[in-house]
Design a protein around this motif. Structure first.
Motif, short mmCIF file in Angstrom:
data_model
loop_
_atom_site.label_atom_id
_atom_site.label_comp_id
_atom_site.label_asym_id
_atom_site.label_seq_id
_atom_site.Cartn_x
_atom_site.Cartn_y
_atom_site.Cartn_z
N CYS A 1 0.81 -1.23 0.00
CA CYS A 1 0.00 0.00 0.00
C CYS A 1 0.84 1.28 0.00
O CYS A 1 0.31 2.37 -0.20
CB CYS A 1 -0.98 0.01 1.17
SG CYS A 1 -0.21 -0.14 2.79
N THR B 1 -3.39 9.76 1.09
CA THR B 1 -3.64 9.14 2.39
C THR B 1 -5.04 8.53 2.53
O THR B 1 -5.17 7.51 3.20
CB THR B 1 -3.39 10.14 3.54
OG1 THR B 1 -4.11 11.35 3.29
CG2 THR B 1 -1.90 10.46 3.64
N TYR C 1 0.44 3.93 -2.76
CA TYR C 1 -0.60 4.97 -2.75
C TYR C 1 -0.08 6.29 -2.19
O TYR C 1 -0.55 7.36 -2.57
CB TYR C 1 -1.83 4.49 -1.99
CG TYR C 1 -2.41 3.22 -2.56
CD1 TYR C 1 -2.92 3.21 -3.85
CD2 TYR C 1 -2.40 2.03 -1.84
CE1 TYR C 1 -3.43 2.03 -4.40
CE2 TYR C 1 -2.91 0.85 -2.38
CZ TYR C 1 -3.41 0.87 -3.67
OH TYR C 1 -3.91 -0.30 -4.21
N TYR D 1 -4.71 5.15 1.04
CA TYR D 1 -3.79 4.40 1.89
C TYR D 1 -4.50 3.90 3.15
O TYR D 1 -4.37 2.73 3.54
CB TYR D 1 -2.60 5.28 2.28
CG TYR D 1 -1.51 4.58 3.08
CD1 TYR D 1 -0.46 3.93 2.45
CD2 TYR D 1 -1.53 4.61 4.48
CE1 TYR D 1 0.55 3.31 3.18
CE2 TYR D 1 -0.54 4.00 5.23
CZ TYR D 1 0.50 3.35 4.57
OH TYR D 1 1.49 2.73 5.31
#
Length: 403
Positions: free
Chosen positions: A338, A348, A341, A351
């Motif tokens: 992840c 965020t 991202y 994420y």
């Protein structure tokens, strides 16, 4: 996505980040003016650029990234605040700087590589003004020195405006001493009861815009990678930095990438001390903890406005409580999938949605996913309290609320 992409305010485009030198990656962010306790609007920039610092370290290594964040400890607001409180300026600035550092610690922001103070660099500012005058880019009038905006052909490029389009607004000082309304002050006289430094133009102090140009050049060079700050700094502060630095250094570029975070709003109105609608970082931390405040600030994309309210904080507090149920000191050393991202312009929200997925996958006893989840939380500055410390904090809040 293997490369970091950032939305560059200078071009209004999302661009691949290519540092000038991969061995010396450079980031400068405008720090606090230490006249009053920082509010959560200030905290957003702190957390956003702390996150960017963390990402750059993951990509290039800790020793190869320099993050400079200044402290403005001389300013009209500081002088006014010290008079209002009846204390010396140094007492005020030391007090607020200490509070600022406590906030940084509670929000689990990493210490920048350097944190220079404006008052330690006045001689360099005087030298820069002197050079700008020799280049006919600045002029003196009655003890004031102004930068001549007409000396810089690209003025207005960052704010995407031409000189003839820029109007005199609330953020541009009006003065009969200026040749042009858009010219801005580099040096101003000090009254007898105000701090001042000796200069060729008399005893005085530097203008606000000058300090960041001087300190960024001293510690990062005349051209560096990323300059960051809040959206409200684009004009005139960052526009003025670019103008004076490019003219002084005879360069076309000051910083290659300009990154600006959006406002924190309160009931949809920008949070600011002048409007009186602020929530200090300290107040928010005492009620919800620095980790909850940090998670709340990361819950929306950094470029978007973020409305600050109790419901937001309550939601993030519940999420953090849930995540702490599988807190572990045994976490993966490798970057989780992840992470990609975050490379997409610090996304965020996406994420965090993947963190929820990892949490759910960890419920099935999947140790790899559990370790990955704990690593992913730490990547964005969470889980810096142990599970026991988190529980102690929650119990202390319950006791306070019962009184």
């Amino acid at each position: 996505m293997n490369n970091l992409h950032l939305t560059n305010s200078l071009t209004n485009k999302k661009e691949i980040f290519n540092p000038i030198n991969k061995e010396k990656v450079s980031l400068y962010a405008c720090g606090p003016t230490v006249y009053d306790n920082p509010h959560v609007g200030n905290a957003r920039a702190l957390v956003v650029f702390d996150l960017l610092f963390r990402i750059l370290i993951e990509l290039y290594g800790e020793k190869k990234v320099s993050y400079v964040r200044n402290i403005t400890d001389i300013d009209d607001k500081i002088i006014e605040a010290s008079k209002k409180r009846g204390i010396e300026i140094v007492e005020l600035t030391n007090e607020i700087t200490k509070e600022f550092h406590l906030n940084c610690k509670s929000l689990f922001c990493m210490k920048p590589t350097l944190e220079p103070k404006a008052t330690d660099h006045v001689n360099e500012m005087i030298s820069m003004i002197d050079n700008l005058m020799k280049l006919n880019a600045a002029y003196e009038n009655n003890g004031h020195v102004y930068f001549s905006v007409s000396s810089f052909k690209n003025y207005g490029k960052l704010s995407n405006k031409r000189i003839d389009e820029l109007k005199i607004g609330a953020r541009v000082d009006i003065s009969d001493l200026k040749k042009d309304p858009l010219d801005f002050v580099l040096w101003k006289p000090s009254n007898k009861d105000e701090p001042g430094w000796n200069s060729p133009w008399g005893k005085g102090r530097p203008g606000w815009h000058l300090e960041c140009s001087v300190m960024s050049e001293k510690y990062l060079g005349s051209q560096f990678d990323i300059h960051g700050g809040g959206l409200d700094l684009i004009f005139p502060h960052h526009e003025n930095e670019i103008a004076q630095s490019c003219v002084n250094n005879k360069t076309e570029i000051f910083a290659n990438y300009w990154v600006h975070n959006g406002f924190v709003t309160f009931d949809k109105e920008k949070m600011s001390k002048s409007l009186g609608n602020i929530s200090t970082i300290s107040d928010a931390e005492k009620k919800y903890s620095g980790q909850v405040v940090r998670l709340a600030l990361l819950s929306s994309h950094y470029k978007q406005p973020l409305d600050w309210n109790d419901e937001l904080l309550k939601t993030q507090s519940k999420i953090l409580d849930k995540w702490y149920s599988i807190y572990s000191t045994d976490y993966s050393e490798k970057l989780p999938d992840c992470f990609k991202y975050l490379l997409d312009d610090l996304n965020t929200p996406l994420y965090i949605s993947k963190l929820h997925d990892l949490f759910n996958q960890s419920q099935d006893g999947n140790k790899d996913k559990l370790r990955e989840f704990n690593k992913a939380c730490r990547l964005i500055g969470l889980f810096h309290q142990t599970k026991i410390e988190r529980e102690k904090f929650k119990k202390s809040k319950i006791k306070i609320s019962e009184k």
